[in-house]
Design a protein around this motif. Structure first.
Motif, PDB file in Angstrom:
ATOM      1  N   MET A 294      -1.905  27.379 -30.109  1.00  0.00           N
ATOM      2  CA  MET A 294      -2.310  27.347 -28.679  1.00  0.00           C
ATOM      3  C   MET A 294      -3.508  26.332 -28.784  1.00  0.00           C
ATOM      4  O   MET A 294      -4.554  26.896 -28.939  1.00  0.00           O
ATOM      5  CB  MET A 294      -2.941  28.833 -28.341  1.00  0.00           C
ATOM      6  N   ALA A 295      -3.126  25.089 -28.032  1.00  0.00           N
ATOM      7  CA  ALA A 295      -4.131  24.041 -28.213  1.00  0.00           C
ATOM      8  C   ALA A 295      -4.247  23.123 -26.852  1.00  0.00           C
ATOM      9  O   ALA A 295      -3.272  23.012 -26.340  1.00  0.00           O
ATOM     10  CB  ALA A 295      -4.007  23.365 -29.522  1.00  0.00           C
TER      11      ALA A 295
ATOM     12  N   VAL B  97      -5.866  28.021 -32.634  1.00  0.00           N
ATOM     13  CA  VAL B  97      -6.086  27.986 -31.190  1.00  0.00           C
ATOM     14  C   VAL B  97      -7.688  27.221 -31.276  1.00  0.00           C
ATOM     15  O   VAL B  97      -8.687  27.663 -31.460  1.00  0.00           O
ATOM     16  CB  VAL B  97      -6.844  29.632 -30.904  1.00  0.00           C
ATOM     17  N   VAL B  98      -7.326  26.028 -30.796  1.00  0.00           N
ATOM     18  CA  VAL B  98      -8.059  24.737 -30.897  1.00  0.00           C
ATOM     19  C   VAL B  98      -8.202  24.037 -29.816  1.00  0.00           C
ATOM     20  O   VAL B  98      -7.051  23.969 -29.016  1.00  0.00           O
ATOM     21  CB  VAL B  98      -7.881  23.991 -32.208  1.00  0.00           C
ATOM     22  N   GLY B  99      -9.311  23.514 -29.417  1.00  0.00           N
ATOM     23  CA  GLY B  99      -9.262  22.540 -28.237  1.00  0.00           C
ATOM     24  C   GLY B  99      -8.949  22.865 -26.886  1.00  0.00           C
ATOM     25  O   GLY B  99      -8.779  21.921 -26.256  1.00  0.00           O
ATOM     26  N   ASN B 100      -9.096  23.982 -26.429  1.00  0.00           N
ATOM     27  CA  ASN B 100      -8.959  24.696 -25.343  1.00  0.00           C
ATOM     28  C   ASN B 100     -10.115  24.492 -24.682  1.00  0.00           C
ATOM     29  O   ASN B 100     -11.391  24.519 -25.170  1.00  0.00           O
ATOM     30  CB  ASN B 100      -8.593  26.140 -25.387  1.00  0.00           C
TER      31      ASN B 100
ATOM     32  N   GLY C 266      -8.059  25.865 -19.642  1.00  0.00           N
ATOM     33  CA  GLY C 266      -8.493  26.959 -19.768  1.00  0.00           C
ATOM     34  C   GLY C 266      -8.714  27.797 -21.121  1.00  0.00           C
ATOM     35  O   GLY C 266      -8.817  26.919 -21.978  1.00  0.00           O
ATOM     36  N   ILE C 267      -8.437  28.944 -20.826  1.00  0.00           N
ATOM     37  CA  ILE C 267      -8.539  29.812 -22.012  1.00  0.00           C
ATOM     38  C   ILE C 267      -7.285  29.607 -22.691  1.00  0.00           C
ATOM     39  O   ILE C 267      -6.089  29.309 -22.323  1.00  0.00           O
ATOM     40  CB  ILE C 267      -8.306  31.338 -21.529  1.00  0.00           C
TER      41      ILE C 267
ATOM     42  N   ILE D 248      -9.714  29.199 -35.364  1.00  0.00           N
ATOM     43  CA  ILE D 248     -10.349  29.393 -33.914  1.00  0.00           C
ATOM     44  C   ILE D 248     -11.449  28.467 -33.890  1.00  0.00           C
ATOM     45  O   ILE D 248     -12.659  28.845 -34.205  1.00  0.00           O
ATOM     46  CB  ILE D 248     -10.712  30.658 -33.567  1.00  0.00           C
ATOM     47  N   ASP D 249     -11.622  27.045 -33.413  1.00  0.00           N
ATOM     48  CA  ASP D 249     -12.464  26.467 -33.295  1.00  0.00           C
ATOM     49  C   ASP D 249     -12.539  25.226 -32.047  1.00  0.00           C
ATOM     50  O   ASP D 249     -11.379  25.076 -31.857  1.00  0.00           O
ATOM     51  CB  ASP D 249     -12.803  25.599 -34.607  1.00  0.00           C
ATOM     52  N   ALA D 250     -13.551  24.561 -31.588  1.00  0.00           N
ATOM     53  CA  ALA D 250     -13.605  23.349 -31.077  1.00  0.00           C
ATOM     54  C   ALA D 250     -12.883  23.777 -29.678  1.00  0.00           C
ATOM     55  O   ALA D 250     -12.286  23.015 -28.989  1.00  0.00           O
ATOM     56  CB  ALA D 250     -12.608  22.243 -31.371  1.00  0.00           C
TER      57      ALA D 250
END
Length: 135
Positions: free
Chosen positions: A1-2, A29-32, A6-7, A52-54
């Motif tokens: 999920m990048a 899970v990055v760049g959101n 939004g979320i 989970i970053d950025a």
């Protein structure tokens, strides 16, 4: 999920539902633009082995009363989640974390045998006001 505006992942409040060991694992899970993961009042109980970053607002928000086991995730740096990456009203346990993206767990937790306090890093244990010189 990048790359969402939004979320990245949102688990909303569901009336009458309590978490039953729901697990989010092996995700990137990055760049959101918003939170990487936003958990509602009755959310996930485990978030493990994820990158989970950025994310714009932060990595993980626990808006519920239930604790989240968020150990063994990569938070974008070897030192674990930075200030502001994890927020919310609920408890989030993030120690130990992954020491590199897709890597192995960083050392931790560290226990002060004199005070029984637990720390995620040796530096946090040393810096604690209850740690006596030489212990």
């Amino acid at each position: 999920m990048a790359g969402n505006a939004g979320i990245g992942i949102y688990q909303p409040y569901v009336r009458g539902y309590a978490p039953h060991d729901a697990v989010l694992t092996l995700n990137r899970v990055v760049g959101n633009g918003g939170w990487g993961i936003n958990v509602g009042a009755t959310g996930l109980s485990r978030v493990v082995y994820n990158d989970i970053d950025a994310n714009g607002a932060g990595a993980l928000c626990n808006a519920g009363a239930y604790p989240i086991d968020a150990r063994l995730n990569w938070w974008g740096q070897a030192t674990g989640p930075a200030t502001g990456q994890i927020l919310g009203t609920g408890t989030v346990v993030s120690c130990p974390w992954l020491g590199s993206e897709g890597g192995t767990a960083a050392p931790g937790p560290i226990v002060n045998t004199n005070t029984a306090e637990t720390f995620c890093t040796i530096q946090a244990a040393i810096d604690d006001t209850d740690t006596l010189a030489g212990h």
